[in-house]
Design a protein around this motif. Structure first.
Motif, PDB file in Angstrom:
ATOM      1  N   LYS A 201       0.826  -1.208   0.000  1.00 16.62           N
ATOM      2  CA  LYS A 201       0.000   0.000   0.000  1.00 16.62           C
ATOM      3  C   LYS A 201       0.862   1.261   0.000  1.00 16.62           C
ATOM      4  O   LYS A 201       0.446   2.300  -0.511  1.00 16.62           O
ATOM      5  CB  LYS A 201      -0.927   0.007   1.216  1.00 16.62           C
ATOM      6  CG  LYS A 201      -2.017  -1.056   1.165  1.00 16.62           C
ATOM      7  CD  LYS A 201      -2.828  -1.075   2.454  1.00 16.62           C
ATOM      8  CE  LYS A 201      -3.867  -2.179   2.437  1.00 16.62           C
ATOM      9  NZ  LYS A 201      -4.623  -2.281   3.709  1.00 16.62           N
ATOM     10  N   LYS A 202       2.061   1.152   0.565  1.00 17.13           N
ATOM     11  CA  LYS A 202       2.934   2.314   0.692  1.00 17.13           C
ATOM     12  C   LYS A 202       3.869   2.505  -0.501  1.00 17.13           C
ATOM     13  O   LYS A 202       4.329   3.618  -0.746  1.00 17.13           O
ATOM     14  CB  LYS A 202       3.753   2.201   1.984  1.00 17.13           C
ATOM     15  CG  LYS A 202       2.897   2.220   3.245  1.00 17.13           C
ATOM     16  CD  LYS A 202       3.720   2.011   4.511  1.00 17.13           C
ATOM     17  CE  LYS A 202       2.826   2.017   5.746  1.00 17.13           C
ATOM     18  NZ  LYS A 202       3.592   1.845   7.005  1.00 17.13           N
ATOM     19  N   ILE A 203       4.164   1.422  -1.245  1.00 17.76           N
ATOM     20  CA  ILE A 203       5.150   1.565  -2.325  1.00 17.76           C
ATOM     21  C   ILE A 203       4.586   1.331  -3.720  1.00 17.76           C
ATOM     22  O   ILE A 203       5.218   1.722  -4.700  1.00 17.76           O
ATOM     23  CB  ILE A 203       6.354   0.615  -2.110  1.00 17.76           C
ATOM     24  CG1 ILE A 203       5.942  -0.847  -2.324  1.00 17.76           C
ATOM     25  CG2 ILE A 203       6.992   0.828  -0.753  1.00 17.76           C
ATOM     26  CD1 ILE A 203       7.116  -1.814  -2.325  1.00 17.76           C
ATOM     27  N   GLU A 204       3.413   0.702  -3.814  1.00 17.13           N
ATOM     28  CA  GLU A 204       2.868   0.365  -5.124  1.00 17.13           C
ATOM     29  C   GLU A 204       1.810   1.383  -5.568  1.00 17.13           C
ATOM     30  O   GLU A 204       1.032   1.874  -4.753  1.00 17.13           O
ATOM     31  CB  GLU A 204       2.226  -1.033  -5.105  1.00 17.13           C
ATOM     32  CG  GLU A 204       3.152  -2.163  -4.684  1.00 17.13           C
ATOM     33  CD  GLU A 204       4.143  -2.558  -5.766  1.00 17.13           C
ATOM     34  OE1 GLU A 204       4.167  -1.921  -6.827  1.00 17.13           O
ATOM     35  OE2 GLU A 204       4.890  -3.527  -5.532  1.00 17.13           O
ATOM     36  N   LYS A 205       1.767   1.658  -6.866  1.00 25.78           N
ATOM     37  CA  LYS A 205       0.698   2.489  -7.417  1.00 25.78           C
ATOM     38  C   LYS A 205      -0.612   1.721  -7.420  1.00 25.78           C
ATOM     39  O   LYS A 205      -1.678   2.276  -7.164  1.00 25.78           O
ATOM     40  CB  LYS A 205       1.053   2.919  -8.848  1.00 25.78           C
ATOM     41  CG  LYS A 205       2.217   3.896  -8.931  1.00 25.78           C
ATOM     42  CD  LYS A 205       2.496   4.280 -10.389  1.00 25.78           C
ATOM     43  CE  LYS A 205       3.658   5.251 -10.487  1.00 25.78           C
ATOM     44  NZ  LYS A 205       3.959   5.609 -11.906  1.00 25.78           N
ATOM     45  N   ASP A 206      -0.547   0.434  -7.753  1.00 27.44           N
ATOM     46  CA  ASP A 206      -1.725  -0.430  -7.813  1.00 27.44           C
ATOM     47  C   ASP A 206      -1.371  -1.734  -7.114  1.00 27.44           C
ATOM     48  O   ASP A 206      -0.581  -2.525  -7.626  1.00 27.44           O
ATOM     49  CB  ASP A 206      -2.125  -0.686  -9.267  1.00 27.44           C
ATOM     50  CG  ASP A 206      -3.410  -1.503  -9.392  1.00 27.44           C
ATOM     51  OD1 ASP A 206      -3.886  -2.032  -8.367  1.00 27.44           O
ATOM     52  OD2 ASP A 206      -3.936  -1.600 -10.520  1.00 27.44           O
ATOM     53  N   LEU A 208      -3.014  -4.343  -6.760  1.00 28.40           N
ATOM     54  CA  LEU A 208      -3.471  -5.528  -7.477  1.00 28.40           C
ATOM     55  C   LEU A 208      -2.544  -5.876  -8.634  1.00 28.40           C
ATOM     56  O   LEU A 208      -2.562  -7.008  -9.129  1.00 28.40           O
ATOM     57  CB  LEU A 208      -4.897  -5.315  -7.999  1.00 28.40           C
ATOM     58  CG  LEU A 208      -5.967  -5.092  -6.925  1.00 28.40           C
ATOM     59  CD1 LEU A 208      -7.325  -4.859  -7.570  1.00 28.40           C
ATOM     60  CD2 LEU A 208      -6.021  -6.274  -5.969  1.00 28.40           C
ATOM     61  N   LYS A 209      -1.743  -4.915  -9.082  1.00 26.48           N
ATOM     62  CA  LYS A 209      -0.760  -5.132 -10.143  1.00 26.48           C
ATOM     63  C   LYS A 209       0.587  -4.571  -9.678  1.00 26.48           C
ATOM     64  O   LYS A 209       1.050  -3.552 -10.197  1.00 26.48           O
ATOM     65  CB  LYS A 209      -1.207  -4.462 -11.443  1.00 26.48           C
ATOM     66  CG  LYS A 209      -2.509  -5.001 -11.999  1.00 26.48           C
ATOM     67  CD  LYS A 209      -2.910  -4.263 -13.270  1.00 26.48           C
ATOM     68  CE  LYS A 209      -4.222  -4.788 -13.832  1.00 26.48           C
ATOM     69  NZ  LYS A 209      -4.644  -4.048 -15.049  1.00 26.48           N
ATOM     70  N   PRO A 210       1.201  -5.211  -8.695  1.00 25.38           N
ATOM     71  CA  PRO A 210       2.427  -4.666  -8.099  1.00 25.38           C
ATOM     72  C   PRO A 210       3.589  -4.578  -9.081  1.00 25.38           C
ATOM     73  O   PRO A 210       3.802  -5.483  -9.885  1.00 25.38           O
ATOM     74  CB  PRO A 210       2.728  -5.644  -6.963  1.00 25.38           C
ATOM     75  CG  PRO A 210       2.036  -6.911  -7.344  1.00 25.38           C
ATOM     76  CD  PRO A 210       0.813  -6.497  -8.096  1.00 25.38           C
ATOM     77  N   GLU A 211       4.320  -3.478  -9.002  1.00 23.50           N
ATOM     78  CA  GLU A 211       5.513  -3.286  -9.828  1.00 23.50           C
ATOM     79  C   GLU A 211       6.768  -3.757  -9.109  1.00 23.50           C
ATOM     80  O   GLU A 211       7.783  -4.004  -9.748  1.00 23.50           O
ATOM     81  CB  GLU A 211       5.675  -1.802 -10.169  1.00 23.50           C
ATOM     82  CG  GLU A 211       4.530  -1.193 -10.955  1.00 23.50           C
ATOM     83  CD  GLU A 211       4.735   0.289 -11.178  1.00 23.50           C
ATOM     84  OE1 GLU A 211       5.859   0.686 -11.532  1.00 23.50           O
ATOM     85  OE2 GLU A 211       3.779   1.060 -10.990  1.00 23.50           O
ATOM     86  N   TYR A 212       6.702  -3.866  -7.788  1.00 22.04           N
ATOM     87  CA  TYR A 212       7.903  -4.181  -7.012  1.00 22.04           C
ATOM     88  C   TYR A 212       7.794  -5.521  -6.273  1.00 22.04           C
ATOM     89  O   TYR A 212       8.559  -6.441  -6.555  1.00 22.04           O
ATOM     90  CB  TYR A 212       8.179  -3.054  -6.012  1.00 22.04           C
ATOM     91  CG  TYR A 212       8.533  -1.750  -6.672  1.00 22.04           C
ATOM     92  CD1 TYR A 212       9.824  -1.509  -7.143  1.00 22.04           C
ATOM     93  CD2 TYR A 212       7.579  -0.759  -6.866  1.00 22.04           C
ATOM     94  CE1 TYR A 212      10.154  -0.317  -7.769  1.00 22.04           C
ATOM     95  CE2 TYR A 212       7.893   0.445  -7.492  1.00 22.04           C
ATOM     96  CZ  TYR A 212       9.187   0.654  -7.943  1.00 22.04           C
ATOM     97  OH  TYR A 212       9.501   1.828  -8.570  1.00 22.04           O
ATOM     98  N   LEU A 213       6.864  -5.631  -5.335  1.00 22.11           N
ATOM     99  CA  LEU A 213       6.776  -6.853  -4.541  1.00 22.11           C
ATOM    100  C   LEU A 213       5.886  -7.874  -5.241  1.00 22.11           C
ATOM    101  O   LEU A 213       4.661  -7.756  -5.234  1.00 22.11           O
ATOM    102  CB  LEU A 213       6.230  -6.539  -3.141  1.00 22.11           C
ATOM    103  CG  LEU A 213       7.235  -5.982  -2.147  1.00 22.11           C
ATOM    104  CD1 LEU A 213       6.536  -5.617  -0.846  1.00 22.11           C
ATOM    105  CD2 LEU A 213       8.350  -6.985  -1.880  1.00 22.11           C
ATOM    106  N   ILE A 214       6.525  -8.867  -5.835  1.00 23.40           N
ATOM    107  CA  ILE A 214       5.824  -9.893  -6.611  1.00 23.40           C
ATOM    108  C   ILE A 214       5.655 -11.153  -5.763  1.00 23.40           C
ATOM    109  O   ILE A 214       6.617 -11.628  -5.143  1.00 23.40           O
ATOM    110  CB  ILE A 214       6.610 -10.245  -7.892  1.00 23.40           C
ATOM    111  CG1 ILE A 214       6.990  -8.968  -8.649  1.00 23.40           C
ATOM    112  CG2 ILE A 214       5.800 -11.200  -8.754  1.00 23.40           C
ATOM    113  CD1 ILE A 214       5.826  -8.104  -9.069  1.00 23.40           C
TER     114      ILE A 214
END
Length: 229
Positions: A201-206, A208-214
């Motif tokens: 919630k603190k690092i991702e824009k979305d 549901l579609k994380p760019e960092y934590l997969i």
């Protein structure tokens, strides 16, 4: 100097293909068709990274992984047709740096190799600040930034994210995270999931579609290494 890769694989179709691909990418490749050939290669050749198939004719790849990890700290990437979650978790917990399932995409494998070699270099240099696209961590100050703005994390959220940064690009198993953050006897996976959700919630824009934590379902989490793209 070209990075030296040891491919431990008995399938001639794969070894021939990898010789061409890795040569084009300016890697120096040594091939071992058996576990014994691999152990001999380490005595005669300088190696920077290992690609290890688990289905070898003379020794099970998991047993060879145990031997290699006791003797050296080189990056080891498993390449195997064994794709069940338990096998992946076991290999990662025993010290494999990554796990790629056959058949694999060439670009994906090359990206995993670059990530593993970069991670090894970062460990050797003991870098205090790591930037991963818009996300940055300062280990000395224990601060995390997104697009230049400080992100406020709890103590455990920082410890989780710091561990993911130190293993950037690698799969970190659920058990490894719980052990490192809450101690050797921790098995509270629900608390881990809650913390991961809060970090997203603190690092991702979305979220549901994380760019960092997969999420690697059934195995653990991976901090996507945008630098390898």
């Amino acid at each position: 100097m070209k990075p030296a890769i040891l491919l431990i694989e008995d399938d001639p179709n794969i070894t021939d293909f990898m010789e061409v691909v890795l040569d084009q990418q300016c890697y120096q490749l040594t091939v071992a068709n058996t576990g014994m050939e691999a152990l001999t290669a380490f005595q005669t050749t300088s190696i920077d990274l290992v690609l290890l198939d688990l289905g070898l004719p003379d020794i099970d790849g998991i047993d060879l992984l145990k031997i290699l990890r006791k003797r050296m700290h080189l990056p080891i990437i498993i390449i195997s047709a064994r794709n069940n979650e338990a096998e992946k978790v076991k290999a990662l917990d025993l010290g494999a740096d990554d796990y790629v399932t056959k058949p694999f995409g060439t670009n994906e494998l090359l990206a995993r190799i670059r990530t593993a070699l970069r991670h090894q270099k970062v460990q050797a240099e003991t870098v205090s600040v790591v930037e991963n696209n818009a996300l940055k961590i300062d280990f000395d100050r224990q601060l995390v930034y997104k697009e230049g703005q400080e992100i406020h994390l709890t103590k455990n959220e920082y410890r989780i994210l710091a561990l993911m940064f130190r293993q950037i690009g690698k799969v970190v198993t659920y058990q490894t995270l719980m052990t490192e953050v809450w101690g050797p006897y921790s098995d509270d996976s629900q608390t881990l999931r809650v913390n991961m959700s809060n970090i997203r919630k603190k690092i991702e824009k979305d979220t549901l579609k994380p760019e960092y934590l997969i999420t690697e379902i059934g195995v653990g989490y991976r901090l996507r290494d945008h630098r390898a793209e």
